[in-house]
Design a protein around this motif. Structure first.
Motif, PDB file in Angstrom:
ATOM      1  N   TRP A 155       0.834  -1.273   0.056  1.00 25.47           N
ATOM      2  CA  TRP A 155      -0.047   0.069  -0.058  1.00 25.47           C
ATOM      3  C   TRP A 155       0.925   1.109  -0.157  1.00 25.47           C
ATOM      4  N   VAL A 156       1.913   1.415   0.890  1.00 26.96           N
ATOM      5  CA  VAL A 156       2.665   2.377   0.967  1.00 26.96           C
ATOM      6  C   VAL A 156       3.504   2.643  -0.420  1.00 26.96           C
ATOM      7  N   ALA A 157       3.860   1.697  -1.109  1.00 26.06           N
ATOM      8  CA  ALA A 157       4.526   1.699  -2.539  1.00 26.06           C
ATOM      9  C   ALA A 157       3.746   2.160  -3.495  1.00 26.06           C
ATOM     10  N   LYS A 158       2.341   1.936  -3.496  1.00 25.59           N
ATOM     11  CA  LYS A 158       1.373   2.575  -4.382  1.00 25.59           C
ATOM     12  C   LYS A 158       0.765   4.127  -4.121  1.00 25.59           C
ATOM     13  N   THR A 159       1.058   4.256  -2.869  1.00 26.18           N
ATOM     14  CA  THR A 159       0.583   5.699  -2.405  1.00 26.18           C
ATOM     15  C   THR A 159       1.500   6.743  -2.774  1.00 26.18           C
ATOM     16  N   PRO A 160       1.132   7.695  -3.440  1.00 26.10           N
ATOM     17  CA  PRO A 160       1.903   8.706  -3.923  1.00 26.10           C
ATOM     18  C   PRO A 160       2.331   9.861  -2.633  1.00 26.10           C
ATOM     19  N   ALA A 161       1.446   9.948  -1.599  1.00 28.26           N
ATOM     20  CA  ALA A 161       1.839  10.706  -0.546  1.00 28.26           C
ATOM     21  C   ALA A 161       2.969  10.514   0.289  1.00 28.26           C
ATOM     22  N   GLU A 162       3.495  11.314   1.061  1.00 26.31           N
ATOM     23  CA  GLU A 162       4.653  11.131   2.045  1.00 26.31           C
ATOM     24  C   GLU A 162       3.785  10.812   3.096  1.00 26.31           C
ATOM     25  N   ILE A 163       4.360   9.815   3.839  1.00 25.55           N
ATOM     26  CA  ILE A 163       3.554   9.166   4.944  1.00 25.55           C
ATOM     27  C   ILE A 163       4.200   9.391   6.373  1.00 25.55           C
ATOM     28  N   ILE A 164       3.522   9.898   7.363  1.00 27.34           N
ATOM     29  CA  ILE A 164       4.293  10.169   8.811  1.00 27.34           C
ATOM     30  C   ILE A 164       3.443   9.456   9.585  1.00 27.34           C
ATOM     31  N   LEU A 165       4.150   8.881  10.680  1.00 32.86           N
ATOM     32  CA  LEU A 165       3.516   8.005  11.841  1.00 32.86           C
ATOM     33  C   LEU A 165       3.775   8.762  13.034  1.00 32.86           C
ATOM     34  N   VAL A 166       2.787   9.266  13.889  1.00 36.13           N
ATOM     35  CA  VAL A 166       3.020   9.769  15.064  1.00 36.13           C
ATOM     36  C   VAL A 166       2.579   8.392  16.118  1.00 36.13           C
ATOM     37  N   SER A 167       3.629   7.785  16.877  1.00 36.87           N
ATOM     38  CA  SER A 167       3.287   6.600  17.250  1.00 36.87           C
ATOM     39  C   SER A 167       2.221   6.768  18.456  1.00 36.87           C
ATOM     40  N   GLY A 168       1.624   5.570  18.381  1.00 33.69           N
ATOM     41  CA  GLY A 168       0.784   5.244  19.538  1.00 33.69           C
ATOM     42  C   GLY A 168       1.108   4.389  20.468  1.00 33.69           C
ATOM     43  N   ASN A 169       0.150   3.975  21.421  1.00 34.27           N
ATOM     44  CA  ASN A 169       0.717   2.785  22.566  1.00 34.27           C
ATOM     45  C   ASN A 169       0.695   1.266  21.747  1.00 34.27           C
ATOM     46  N   HIS A 170      -0.121   1.154  20.685  1.00 36.30           N
ATOM     47  CA  HIS A 170      -0.094   0.066  20.110  1.00 36.30           C
ATOM     48  C   HIS A 170       1.153  -0.237  19.077  1.00 36.30           C
ATOM     49  N   ASP A 171       2.110   0.892  18.758  1.00 43.06           N
ATOM     50  CA  ASP A 171       2.747   0.994  17.831  1.00 43.06           C
ATOM     51  C   ASP A 171       4.148   0.450  18.261  1.00 43.06           C
ATOM     52  N   ILE A 172       4.420  -0.920  18.232  1.00 41.23           N
ATOM     53  CA  ILE A 172       5.594  -1.582  18.834  1.00 41.23           C
ATOM     54  C   ILE A 172       6.533  -2.080  17.806  1.00 41.23           C
ATOM     55  N   ILE A 173       6.148  -1.826  16.509  1.00 41.94           N
ATOM     56  CA  ILE A 173       6.960  -2.309  15.809  1.00 41.94           C
ATOM     57  C   ILE A 173       8.216  -1.237  15.436  1.00 41.94           C
TER      58      ILE A 173
END
Length: 210
Positions: free
Chosen positions: A93-111
């Motif tokens: 999905w990231v590869a085909k999405t042209p927008a820049e992607i940013i993640l603001v981490s949450g409590n479940h984001d343990i990757i």
């Protein structure tokens, strides 16, 4: 159908799928998608249809197509838990999405952040942009208006004939907007608004101020 609101002389469009588009910045805000949750539950024997795995990506494609943003900021809990087989779907999905992607981490984001950075996804604990604070947990900070998630807000409504509805919503206080959970396989938490609060309920394909 979207609902336009004005905050600090900026235009924000509330989308019925749960995203907010900041028009002047061409920035799409999305919270609590919880990718990987379906696979996580299926692994432990929950009877969740496999097709539910793909539904979140269909919805993401829909809201991105509607706004065509320059940037997408996920306000935490993008992934529900550890890496599982849904990570490859996210990579695609990231590869085909042209927008820049940013993640603001949450409590479940343990990757590990390195996994996201390999996909050119920037990861922050919070993001201050002009007069706005983008974060996962609700937080009011002097001089800033906050966009956040985490709560999965909903509103309970009662109609004629004692009908009761519980609807996901955008929940706005004086200095904060809590976004609804974007993910299909998520619960909600009903909030009780005060007279000063503004509630924008998601009713099928519309956003309605209640």
């Amino acid at each position: 159908m979207t609902q336009n609101i004005f905050i600090k002389n900026q235009v924000f469009q509330l989308h019925h799928l749960g995203g907010i588009f900041w028009k002047q910045k061409s920035l799409l805000l999305i919270s609590d998608v919880h990718l990987g949750k379906v696979s996580h539950f299926r692994k432990f024997g929950a009877a969740v249809p496999r097709k539910a795995i793909h539904k979140n990506y269909v919805l993401l494609d829909k809201v991105v197509t509607d706004f065509q943003p320059f940037q997408i900021c996920f306000l935490g809990d993008l992934f529900h838990s550890y890496l599982n087989k849904e990570w490859q779907l996210f990579e695609n999905w990231v590869a085909k999405t042209p927008a820049e992607i940013i993640l603001v981490s949450g409590n479940h984001d343990i990757i590990a952040p390195e996994k996201f950075e390999q996909l050119q996804v920037k990861v922050f604990s919070e993001w201050v942009l002009d007069d706005f604070l983008l974060t996962h947990h609700p937080e009011e900070r002097e001089g800033l208006f906050t966009f956040c998630g985490h709560i999965h807000p909903a509103i309970k409504l009662q109609g004629f004939g004692r009908q009761r509805l519980k609807l996901s919503c955008f929940f706005k206080t004086k200095n904060q907007m809590i976004l609804p959970a974007f993910g299909e396989f998520t619960g909600t938490h009903a909030l009780q608004p005060s007279k000063e609060d503004e509630v924008y309920a998601i009713v099928e394909d519309a956003v309605v101020k209640v």
